[in-house]
Scaffold this active site. Sequence first.
Site, PDB file in Angstrom:
ATOM      1  N   GLU A 192      10.005   1.226  10.505  1.00 26.10           N
ATOM      2  CA  GLU A 192      10.927   2.404  10.040  1.00 26.10           C
ATOM      3  C   GLU A 192      10.121   3.716  10.433  1.00 26.10           C
ATOM      4  OE1 GLU A 192      13.945   2.011   9.202  1.00 26.10           O
ATOM      5  OE2 GLU A 192      13.885  -0.214   9.002  1.00 26.10           O
ATOM      6  N   LYS A 240       0.747  -1.225   0.049  1.00 26.65           N
ATOM      7  CA  LYS A 240      -0.106  -0.044  -0.053  1.00 26.65           C
ATOM      8  C   LYS A 240       0.908   1.390   0.064  1.00 26.65           C
ATOM      9  CE  LYS A 240      -2.265   2.726   3.318  1.00 26.65           C
ATOM     10  NZ  LYS A 240      -2.071   3.867   2.323  1.00 26.65           N
ATOM     11  N   GLU A 251      -1.694   7.410   0.033  1.00 25.65           N
ATOM     12  CA  GLU A 251      -2.863   7.691  -0.642  1.00 25.65           C
ATOM     13  C   GLU A 251      -2.438   9.181  -1.461  1.00 25.65           C
ATOM     14  OE1 GLU A 251      -2.429   7.284   2.576  1.00 25.65           O
ATOM     15  OE2 GLU A 251      -3.846   8.425   3.817  1.00 25.65           O
ATOM     16  N   CYS A 298      13.042  11.411   6.781  1.00 26.69           N
ATOM     17  CA  CYS A 298      12.986  10.683   8.193  1.00 26.69           C
ATOM     18  C   CYS A 298      14.374  10.919   8.689  1.00 26.69           C
ATOM     19  CB  CYS A 298      12.666   9.318   8.075  1.00 26.69           C
ATOM     20  SG  CYS A 298      13.770   8.276   6.905  1.00 26.69           S
ATOM     21  N   GLY A 342       6.762   5.046   8.294  1.00 25.20           N
ATOM     22  CA  GLY A 342       5.867   6.344   8.455  1.00 25.20           C
ATOM     23  C   GLY A 342       6.083   6.957   9.599  1.00 25.20           C
ATOM     24  N   GLY A 343       5.052   7.558  10.146  1.00 23.51           N
ATOM     25  CA  GLY A 343       5.238   8.360  11.644  1.00 23.51           C
ATOM     26  C   GLY A 343       5.300   7.415  12.666  1.00 23.51           C
ATOM     27  N   THR A 371       1.603   6.448  13.941  1.00 22.21           N
ATOM     28  CA  THR A 371       1.090   5.507  13.135  1.00 22.21           C
ATOM     29  C   THR A 371       1.629   3.957  13.429  1.00 22.21           C
ATOM     30  OG1 THR A 371       0.894   7.225  11.279  1.00 22.21           O
ATOM     31  CG2 THR A 371       0.349   4.856  10.858  1.00 22.21           C
ATOM     32  N   GLU A 416       9.270  15.930  15.418  1.00 17.39           N
ATOM     33  CA  GLU A 416       9.715  15.899  14.060  1.00 17.39           C
ATOM     34  C   GLU A 416       8.745  16.803  13.381  1.00 17.39           C
ATOM     35  OE1 GLU A 416       8.497  12.177  11.917  1.00 17.39           O
ATOM     36  OE2 GLU A 416      10.489  12.177  10.994  1.00 17.39           O
TER      37      GLU A 416
HETATM   38  P1  NAD Z   1       1.933   8.244   8.066  1.00 20.58           P
HETATM   39  O1  NAD Z   1       2.355   7.668   9.302  1.00 20.58           O
HETATM   40  O2  NAD Z   1       0.902   9.266   8.157  1.00 20.58           O
HETATM   41  O3  NAD Z   1       1.723   7.387   6.908  1.00 20.58           O
HETATM   42  C1  NAD Z   1       2.455   6.387   6.563  1.00 20.58           C
HETATM   43  C2  NAD Z   1       1.504   5.447   5.669  1.00 20.58           C
HETATM   44  O4  NAD Z   1       0.748   4.844   6.701  1.00 20.58           O
HETATM   45  C3  NAD Z   1       0.754   5.890   4.685  1.00 20.58           C
HETATM   46  O5  NAD Z   1       0.515   4.777   3.498  1.00 20.58           O
HETATM   47  C4  NAD Z   1      -0.673   5.773   5.129  1.00 20.58           C
HETATM   48  O6  NAD Z   1      -1.732   5.612   4.505  1.00 20.58           O
HETATM   49  C5  NAD Z   1      -0.553   4.626   6.091  1.00 20.58           C
HETATM   50  N1  NAD Z   1      -1.185   4.864   7.575  1.00 20.58           N
HETATM   51  C6  NAD Z   1      -1.873   5.909   8.207  1.00 20.58           C
HETATM   52  N2  NAD Z   1      -2.517   5.499   9.362  1.00 20.58           N
HETATM   53  C7  NAD Z   1      -2.537   4.259   9.411  1.00 20.58           C
HETATM   54  C8  NAD Z   1      -3.218   3.261  10.038  1.00 20.58           C
HETATM   55  N3  NAD Z   1      -4.050   3.466  11.192  1.00 20.58           N
HETATM   56  N4  NAD Z   1      -3.082   1.785   9.699  1.00 20.58           N
HETATM   57  C9  NAD Z   1      -2.147   1.548   8.815  1.00 20.58           C
HETATM   58  N5  NAD Z   1      -1.682   2.279   7.853  1.00 20.58           N
HETATM   59  C10 NAD Z   1      -1.732   3.611   8.062  1.00 20.58           C
HETATM   60  O7  NAD Z   1       3.372   9.005   7.319  1.00 20.58           O
HETATM   61  P2  NAD Z   1       3.612  10.163   6.236  1.00 20.58           P
HETATM   62  O8  NAD Z   1       3.071  11.195   6.930  1.00 20.58           O
HETATM   63  O9  NAD Z   1       2.989   9.437   5.129  1.00 20.58           O
HETATM   64  O10 NAD Z   1       5.246  10.048   6.293  1.00 20.58           O
HETATM   65  C11 NAD Z   1       6.134  10.855   7.161  1.00 20.58           C
HETATM   66  C12 NAD Z   1       6.465   9.927   8.333  1.00 20.58           C
HETATM   67  O11 NAD Z   1       7.203   8.772   7.689  1.00 20.58           O
HETATM   68  C13 NAD Z   1       7.637  10.887   9.037  1.00 20.58           C
HETATM   69  O12 NAD Z   1       7.147  10.462  10.366  1.00 20.58           O
HETATM   70  C14 NAD Z   1       8.859  10.072   8.516  1.00 20.58           C
HETATM   71  O13 NAD Z   1       9.981  10.264   9.598  1.00 20.58           O
HETATM   72  C15 NAD Z   1       8.561   8.863   8.399  1.00 20.58           C
HETATM   73  N6  NAD Z   1       9.574   7.869   7.561  1.00 20.58           N
HETATM   74  C16 NAD Z   1      10.477   7.145   8.101  1.00 20.58           C
HETATM   75  C17 NAD Z   1      11.387   6.557   7.188  1.00 20.58           C
HETATM   76  C18 NAD Z   1      12.280   5.500   7.797  1.00 20.58           C
HETATM   77  O14 NAD Z   1      12.918   4.875   7.253  1.00 20.58           O
HETATM   78  N7  NAD Z   1      12.517   5.561   9.053  1.00 20.58           N
HETATM   79  C19 NAD Z   1      11.473   6.650   6.060  1.00 20.58           C
HETATM   80  C20 NAD Z   1      10.504   7.759   5.432  1.00 20.58           C
HETATM   81  C21 NAD Z   1       9.518   8.223   6.329  1.00 20.58           C
END
Ligand code: NAD
Length: 503
Positions: free
Chosen positions: A263, A188, A191, A297, A241-242, A245, A398
Site C-alpha cells: 500500500e 513492525k 520507528e 496516502c 509506506g512510501g 521503500t 507526493e
Molecule cells: P516509509 O516508506 O519511509 O516507511 C514505512 C515503514 O517502512 C516504516 O516502518 C519504516 O521503518 C519501514 N522501512 C523503511 N525502509 C525500509 C526497508 N528498506 N525495508 C523494510 N522496511 C523499511 O514511509 P513513511 O514515511 O513512514 O510513511 C509515509 C508513506 O506511506 C507515504 O508515501 C504514504 O503515501 C504511504 N502510505 C500509504 C498508505 C496506503 O494505504 N496506500 C497508507 C499510509 C501511508
Amino acid sequence: MENVVRDEQSMEEEATLVVHMYIDGQWVEGAAGETRDIVNPANGRTIATAVEGTAEDAGRAIQAAKRAFYTTWWDTPAIERAKLLFDVARKLEERGDEFAKTETLNNGKPLREAIFDVYDTISCFKYYAGLATKPHGQTYEVPDPQQAMVVREPIGVCGQIVPWNYPLMMAAWKLAPALAAGNTVVFKPSELTPLSAVKLFEIFEEVGFPRGVVNLVLGAGATVGQEIAASHDVDKVAFTGGTATGRKIMEASLGNLKKVSLELGGKSPNVVFADADFDTAVDYALFGIFANQGQVCSAGSRLLLEESIHDAFIEALIKKAKTIQVGPGLDQRSQMGPLISEAHMEKVLRYIEIGKQEGATLVHGGKRITEGKLKDGYFVEPTIFTNTRPDMRIVQEEIFGPVLAIQTFKSEEEAIHLANDTIYGLAGAVFTNDVSRAFRVVKRIRAGITWINSYHPTYNEAPWGGYKQSGHGRELGTFGYEAYTEVKQINNNLKVEPIGWFD
Ligand code: NAD
C-alpha cells in the site's frame, strides 16, 4: 518490565519511560542494547524511549512466529481466533480514550482525528473477528466420480511493516485480517510512532494469544524491516509506506518469492466541475488535503477546478483555510496539528520552495509556524498553490504535507487526462451534480478508491489499495482477508478402484 505509561501527563513528565518489544510471549530488550527517543512532534520533547531492535531480534520473532504457526495456531479453530479478536475490540473500547491520547501525543494529529482512528480500529477487529467464522471456499460440479472444492488456508508467517501517519489504524488493518485468517505475525511499526502499537500488544497479551502468534519488533526499516522482507521464513510481507521503500521491499522479498502486498503513496486528484454543489466541494477540498496535516496516502493533494469556477472557488478556499486552527493535537481547539518530525517538516518546506521556484503562485500559507507555544513543534501553515503546470514537481510528487496544488481544466476530457497524469493511482474524487458525468469520470480515473461528491470516507468492509505505482493488492473487506490466505484445491474420488490406464 514496564511498557507504555497510562496517561499523557505522566508520559510528558517521565521521559525515562522505556517501551519494549514483544517476542515469543515476552517483553524484551533489543539484542544490541540500544534505544531510540520517541518524540512529541507538537513540542519536540522526548515522551518515551523505545528499545531498538536489530535484524537478530527480527530473526528471533520470525522463528517464534514460525514455531507458533506449526504447533498451535494453524489448528486453532476459527471461532477461537474470532473470540480473541472480539476480546481485543472490547479492551480497546475500554481504553479508547487512552489510546486516542497516546496516538495524538506520538503522531501529533488532532484528538478528534485520533478518536476516529480508535473507532475505526475497534470496528476493524470486530469486522475480521466476524469474518473468521463466515463461509469461505467453493465447491465445483466436476464429472463423476470426482468432487472438487477449494478451501482457504492461512499463508503462514506474515511480516507486517507500517508507517507513522495512522500508527494504530494501520496496525489494525494488517493484524486483524492476518490473525483472523489463521496466520502468525511479526509486526513492525514506524520507528517514529511505536507507542500505540505497544499498547495494542499489551492487549494481545492480556486477552491470551498463544505464545509466538503475535510478535512486535521495534526499530529501523533498514535493519528490522529489511530482515522481515528478506527472511526465507517469512511467507508473506505486507507493507504500507512510501513507493521507494515498497520497491526495496519487493526486491528483498525475491529470495524466497514470498507473497507481497504493498500500500504505497499517492498524488490523488480531486476534480470539481462547475455544476457541483459549491460549498460542499470547498469543504471537502479542504478536508481532502488538510486532514492529518496532509499526511494521508489518499490525500486530495491535486485540486482540479473547471475554469469557470476557478477564481470564486479559490477565494472561498482561502477564506476558509484562514480559519483553520493549527495547534497541539491535545488542545481540543486544534484542527490541524504538527508534522511528524523535524526532518519531514524540512522536506515539506523544501517542496514549498520548489513550488515557488517552479513558478507556481503561492496564494496561502507556505511557512513554518514559529510563534508562541508552537515554536518548538513542527507546524506548517495550510498551503495552497495556483497557476501550476502538470510537469511541476509539486504536481507530480507526493509531498505528504499540507500543500495543495491547484490545476485548471476546460473539458471533461482534459479533467480525466490531468487526473491520470502521474505515476500514482491510489484515490480520486469527482464533484458534480450530473450523475452520468460523475460515473463517466470515475470510471476513467485510474485509481483504486474513488468518491463522488465526497472525499476520504473509508470502510473496513470495502477494499483499499492502489493502481499503478500506488500499490499491489488490496486491504480491508473480504479482499483484505483473502490476501492473507492460500487457495487449496481438494479433489476427492468417490469411486475408489484402479482406472487401468496402463493395463
Ligand atoms: P516509509 O516508506 O519511509 O516507511 C514505512 C515503514 O517502512 C516504516 O516502518 C519504516 O521503518 C519501514 N522501512 C523503511 N525502509 C525500509 C526497508 N528498506 N525495508 C523494510 N522496511 C523499511 O514511509 P513513511 O514515511 O513512514 O510513511 C509515509 C508513506 O506511506 C507515504 O508515501 C504514504 O503515501 C504511504 N502510505 C500509504 C498508505 C496506503 O494505504 N496506500 C497508507 C499510509 C501511508
